[in-house]
Design an enzyme around this catalytic site. Sequence first.
Site, PDB file in Angstrom:
ATOM      1  CG  HIS A   1      -2.024   0.986   1.176  1.00  0.00           C
ATOM      2  ND1 HIS A   1      -1.862   2.301   1.543  1.00  0.00           N
ATOM      3  CD2 HIS A   1      -3.310   0.849   0.772  1.00  0.00           C
ATOM      4  CE1 HIS A   1      -3.014   2.928   1.368  1.00  0.00           C
ATOM      5  NE2 HIS A   1      -3.912   2.079   0.908  1.00  0.00           N
TER       6      HIS A   1
ATOM      7  CD  GLU B   1      -7.925  -2.802  -4.699  1.00  0.00           C
ATOM      8  OE1 GLU B   1      -9.008  -3.338  -5.004  1.00  0.00           O
ATOM      9  OE2 GLU B   1      -7.755  -1.573  -4.682  1.00  0.00           O
TER      10      GLU B   1
HETATM   11  C1  LIG Z   1       0.344  -0.227  -3.831  1.00  0.00           C
HETATM   12  C2  LIG Z   1       1.760  -0.035  -4.376  1.00  0.00           C
HETATM   13  C3  LIG Z   1       1.668   0.648  -5.754  1.00  0.00           C
HETATM   14  C4  LIG Z   1       2.560   0.864  -3.423  1.00  0.00           C
HETATM   15  O1  LIG Z   1       3.795   1.081  -4.024  1.00  0.00           O
HETATM   16  P1  LIG Z   1       5.001   1.779  -3.236  1.00  0.00           P
HETATM   17  O2  LIG Z   1       4.471   2.861  -2.340  1.00  0.00           O
HETATM   18  O3  LIG Z   1       6.036   2.155  -4.222  1.00  0.00           O
HETATM   19  O4  LIG Z   1       5.533   0.594  -2.319  1.00  0.00           O
HETATM   20  P2  LIG Z   1       6.565   0.634  -1.095  1.00  0.00           P
HETATM   21  O5  LIG Z   1       7.295   1.950  -1.031  1.00  0.00           O
HETATM   22  O6  LIG Z   1       5.835   0.175   0.106  1.00  0.00           O
HETATM   23  O7  LIG Z   1       7.582  -0.523  -1.525  1.00  0.00           O
HETATM   24  C5  LIG Z   1       8.378  -0.355  -2.625  1.00  0.00           C
HETATM   25  C6  LIG Z   1       9.240  -1.598  -2.797  1.00  0.00           C
HETATM   26  O8  LIG Z   1       8.525  -2.795  -2.491  1.00  0.00           O
HETATM   27  C7  LIG Z   1       8.220  -3.499  -3.695  1.00  0.00           C
HETATM   28  N1  LIG Z   1       6.816  -3.864  -3.694  1.00  0.00           N
HETATM   29  C8  LIG Z   1       5.768  -3.110  -3.270  1.00  0.00           C
HETATM   30  N2  LIG Z   1       4.629  -3.803  -3.438  1.00  0.00           N
HETATM   31  C9  LIG Z   1       4.975  -5.002  -3.958  1.00  0.00           C
HETATM   32  C10 LIG Z   1       4.234  -6.118  -4.359  1.00  0.00           C
HETATM   33  N3  LIG Z   1       2.907  -6.151  -4.257  1.00  0.00           N
HETATM   34  N4  LIG Z   1       4.893  -7.181  -4.866  1.00  0.00           N
HETATM   35  C11 LIG Z   1       6.240  -7.170  -4.988  1.00  0.00           C
HETATM   36  N5  LIG Z   1       7.004  -6.119  -4.622  1.00  0.00           N
HETATM   37  C12 LIG Z   1       6.358  -5.042  -4.118  1.00  0.00           C
HETATM   38  C13 LIG Z   1       8.534  -2.538  -4.823  1.00  0.00           C
HETATM   39  O9  LIG Z   1       8.925  -3.207  -5.986  1.00  0.00           O
HETATM   40  C14 LIG Z   1       9.672  -1.737  -4.231  1.00  0.00           C
HETATM   41  O10 LIG Z   1      10.871  -2.495  -4.248  1.00  0.00           O
HETATM   42  P3  LIG Z   1      12.290  -1.764  -4.447  1.00  0.00           P
HETATM   43  O11 LIG Z   1      12.418  -0.765  -3.336  1.00  0.00           O
HETATM   44  O12 LIG Z   1      13.265  -2.895  -4.385  1.00  0.00           O
HETATM   45  O13 LIG Z   1      12.222  -1.102  -5.792  1.00  0.00           O
HETATM   46  C15 LIG Z   1       2.506  -1.411  -4.492  1.00  0.00           C
HETATM   47  O14 LIG Z   1       2.560  -2.008  -3.217  1.00  0.00           O
HETATM   48  C16 LIG Z   1       1.895  -2.361  -5.515  1.00  0.00           C
HETATM   49  O15 LIG Z   1       2.177  -2.223  -6.713  1.00  0.00           O
HETATM   50  N6  LIG Z   1       1.046  -3.336  -5.071  1.00  0.00           N
HETATM   51  C17 LIG Z   1       0.490  -4.293  -5.990  1.00  0.00           C
HETATM   52  C18 LIG Z   1      -0.717  -3.702  -6.705  1.00  0.00           C
HETATM   53  C19 LIG Z   1      -1.905  -3.575  -5.775  1.00  0.00           C
HETATM   54  O16 LIG Z   1      -2.246  -4.478  -5.038  1.00  0.00           O
HETATM   55  N7  LIG Z   1      -2.545  -2.396  -5.866  1.00  0.00           N
HETATM   56  C20 LIG Z   1      -3.691  -2.059  -5.032  1.00  0.00           C
HETATM   57  C21 LIG Z   1      -3.274  -1.106  -3.954  1.00  0.00           C
HETATM   58  S1  LIG Z   1      -4.555  -0.816  -2.764  1.00  0.00           S
END
Ligand SMILES: CC(C)(COP(=O)(O)OP(=O)(O)OC[C@H]1O[C@@H](n2cnc3c(N)ncnc32)[C@H](O)[C@@H]1OP(=O)(O)O)[C@@H](O)C(=O)NCCC(=O)NCCS
Length: 185
Positions: free
Chosen positions: A73, A126
């Site tokens: 998230h 989700e």
């Molecule tokens: C929601 C989301 C976009 C948040 O992204 P974010 O704020 O950039 O995430 P964070 O800062 O907490 O974490 C970033 C790191 O964790 C990884 N990461 C975050 N969510 C991940 C996931 N679901 N699967 C694998 N890796 C994930 C990223 O690749 C990143 O890695 P890095 O630092 O090595 O590049 C992301 O968690 C995501 O894409 N989730 C999957 C899609 C989803 O379920 N969306 C609905 C959201 S309610």
Amino acid sequence: MNASTFTARVIASTGADVVAAVAGAAGAMSGPLHGGAPSLVLDMLDEIGTPARAAACVAEAIAHGRRVMGFGHRVYRAEDPRARCLRDTAEGLGGERVALARAVETAALAQLRVAKPGRALYTNVEFYAAVVLERAGIPRELFTPTFSISRAIGWTAHIVEQVRDNRLIRPSADYIGPSDRTLTP
Ligand SMILES: CC(C)(COP(=O)(O)OP(=O)(O)OC[C@H]1O[C@@H](n2cnc3c(N)ncnc32)[C@H](O)[C@@H]1OP(=O)(O)O)[C@@H](O)C(=O)NCCC(=O)NCCS
């Protein structure tokens, strides 16, 4: 502020009408990193197929730098409380899909903890929303529209608030590219 609500407020702040602002919000909502995730959760569960394959498939996704849909998230650094409610609902319904989802969740939480230490990645709304919506008989291509119908109430409330005391929203951005370039005719 979440991406779709912010989009609605930005569009409303330009003086565009409510339809434009809600349509823009729906566009932001459709993205897989926001409200477009649940149908992709089901695609992922379909691809994994059986609980026995959960750990290997999750490991492969993480190894290839793919996002495991339904986890993480932008703001929460703990389990999404809505995920807990929907997990309970899914477990109440039972069935093979729920058992598969549980296996994938267990594998994803364990492996994300190791692969992304310090990131605090947990189940988001989700993941089990997808399982429950499917069980309710809603086709996956209508998951995001179904969510959006309820979100439209919040979007319009924000639009009304924005318009009542409006000022154009114009974020600033820092240019970090090269400077002192020579332009040749
Ligand atoms: C929601 C989301 C976009 C948040 O992204 P974010 O704020 O950039 O995430 P964070 O800062 O907490 O974490 C970033 C790191 O964790 C990884 N990461 C975050 N969510 C991940 C996931 N679901 N699967 C694998 N890796 C994930 C990223 O690749 C990143 O890695 P890095 O630092 O090595 O590049 C992301 O968690 C995501 O894409 N989730 C999957 C899609 C989803 O379920 N969306 C609905 C959201 S309610």
